[in-house]
Design an enzyme around this catalytic site. Structure first.
Site, PDB file in Angstrom:
ATOM      1  N   GLY A  38      46.431  46.514  44.193  1.00 17.39           N
ATOM      2  CA  GLY A  38      45.471  47.228  45.033  1.00 17.39           C
ATOM      3  C   GLY A  38      45.029  48.565  44.498  1.00 17.39           C
ATOM      4  N   PRO A  82      49.401  44.953  39.855  1.00 16.11           N
ATOM      5  CA  PRO A  82      48.025  45.439  39.678  1.00 16.11           C
ATOM      6  C   PRO A  82      47.145  44.411  38.991  1.00 16.11           C
ATOM      7  CG  PRO A  82      49.428  46.331  37.969  1.00 16.11           C
ATOM      8  CD  PRO A  82      50.325  45.529  38.875  1.00 16.11           C
ATOM      9  N   CYS A 125      17.685  32.203  42.576  1.00 18.42           N
ATOM     10  CA  CYS A 125      16.764  32.135  43.722  1.00 18.42           C
ATOM     11  C   CYS A 125      17.433  32.594  45.018  1.00 18.42           C
ATOM     12  CB  CYS A 125      16.245  30.716  43.871  1.00 18.42           C
ATOM     13  SG  CYS A 125      17.582  29.532  43.979  1.00 18.42           S
TER      14      CYS A 125
END
Ligand SMILES: Cc1ncc(COP(=O)(O)O)c(C=O)c1O
Length: 416
Positions: free
Chosen positions: A239, A275, A342
């Site tokens: 985090g 991590p 698109c």
């Protein structure tokens, strides 16, 4: 260290001009700096040296084998979330004794594989998962080492899609429930209770939520240590955030360690960190070539050859990625950088002060090393981009660009 810097007006990855890489490997192209990854790992390991943590790289962030190998060679273990990641880590030569396996939905096949491999522990998210690991461990004559994931109910103050440690999230167990689940684990055969896990969210830029979470789980850890003799790991998850914007203050590992080490040390537990983004996020750039410029009365668009299928974070989380011209320019334009897909959500920047570059020039979308290629897709039948790793003045292709054949490789013809 900064992985991408201008030298003589050309944006470089370490010592290699990005333009050279784009020429050789084509665009869109993910470029990773090996030195940056190792510097990030080194800084974290050094900051937390007093508790000698096992740093388990969160493979989901960037699963390329070369990235896993780079970190494993530096001493890292891995945090896994699928059987596929287990296989990747195995192929990258990571020792099973440095593997932890998370996730709310582990299948029987994935658990059995991990048990056979002899991973360090499972981070367990629910009671039925405990039962499943126990049954499989018994059947295989193995021991399922488990650390329950506790949800400490802290607000990591990050985007709600990447917040995982609040009560309303699907992850982990609250304190009362966790105690019951530990008692269940103790009764089930084939299991060994070895630790406690938490992971409160992603892209956290202050120490406070981590410290709050550790303070909250510390009394439970002490209790569990008394109760279960093999209890020895506290896995505080990942985090750690990174700066995506030039003026964003980073979360310095030394500052985080200053807050956390005094809380962790007295516990006398082995500390695991998971991590992901922190290690690889700013090690990566997505290099893309400008195809067209277009405007209407309201907007100016820079249309590039990369798209949301390559890097979905802006579309998914309105995430900010710094965009730089590969050949330095002082010309600026207020506009959007968009891809060819698109969807109106196919953008890398909106209403931003951007380098003004003509068609044919290159842009680098920075901070693309984490949750970039790993979240990419073939949407709009776009072959996935190539990936290159730079090491000083050297560079190597670590994943070739997909071909048209790759797009249809797994399809089967129907004959009726
Ligand atoms: C259990 C667990 N550990 C570690 C991580 C890595 O997070 P980050 O990249 O923010 O460090 C995640 C991300 O989802 C996760 O779910």
């Amino acid at each position: 260290m900064n992985a991408f810097e201008y030298r003589n007006g050309q944006l470089h990855a370490e010592e290699v001009p990005l333009a050279t890489l784009a020429e050789q490997y084509g665009t869109p192209l993910f470029v990773y700096s090996r030195a940056h990854i190792l510097a990030q790992y080194g800084a974290l390991a050094q900051a937390f040296a007093a508790v000698r943590p096992l740093i388990c790289y969160s493979v989901k962030t960037n699963s390329n084998g070369a990235v896993i190998k780079t970190l494993a060679a530096a001493g890292a273990g891995v945090d896994l979330v699928s059987g596929g990641e287990l296989e990747r880590a195995r192929r990258a030569g990571v020792a099973p004794s440095k593997m932890v396996f998370a996730g709310v939905g582990k299948t029987e096949v994935e658990i059995a594989d991990a048990l056979r491999a002899g991973i360090l522990f499972f981070t367990v998210e629910s009671e039925p998962e405990l039962v499943r690991i126990s049954n499989l461990a018994r059947r295989l004559g193995a021991t399922g080492r488990v650390a329950l994931r506790v949800n400490p109910d802290v607000d990591p103050q990050t985007h709600k899609y990447i917040s995982t440690g609040k009560q309303e999230n699907k992850f982990g167990l609250d304190f009362a429930r966790a105690e019951q689940a530990y008692a269940l684990a103790a009764r089930l055969p084939g299991l060994e209770i070895v630790g406690l896990h938490m992971h409160i969210g992603s892209q956290i830029l202050t120490s406070r939520p981590f410290a709050e979470a550790v303070r909250k789980v510390a009394p439970l850890c002490a209790e569990l240590q008394q109760r279960y003799p093999a209890f020895r790991y506290l896995d505080i998850g990942g985090g750690l955030g990174i700066p995506y914007q030039p003026d964003q203050p980073p979360l310095k590992p030394a500052a985080l360690a200053r807050e956390l080490v005094p809380l962790l040390q007295p516990l006398g537990l082995e500390i695991v960190l998971e991590p992901g983004r922190y290690l690889v996020g700013n090690a990566g750039a997505l290099v893309t070539r400008v195809q067209y410029l277009k405007d209407n009365p309201l907007k100016k668009f820079i249309i590039v050859d990369a798209a949301m299928n390559d890097l979905i974070r802006p579309s998914l989380y309105q995430a900010y990625h710094e965009i730089q011209a590969v050949r330095a320019t002082s010309a600026r334009v207020l506009g959007d950088v968009v891809g060819p897909i698109c969807e109106s959500g196919d953008f890398f920047a909106q209403d931003r002060d951007l380098p003004a570059v003509p068609p044919g020039e290159l842009l680098a979308v920075l901070g693309a090393g984490a949750y970039g290629f790993a979240m990419s897709s073939n949407y709009n039948s776009r072959p996935r981009a190539a990936e290159v790793m730079v090491h000083g003045a050297q560079h190597a292709l670590i994943r070739r660009r997909e071909t048209w054949d790759d797009l249809v490789r797994h399809e089967a013809e129907v004959t009726w």
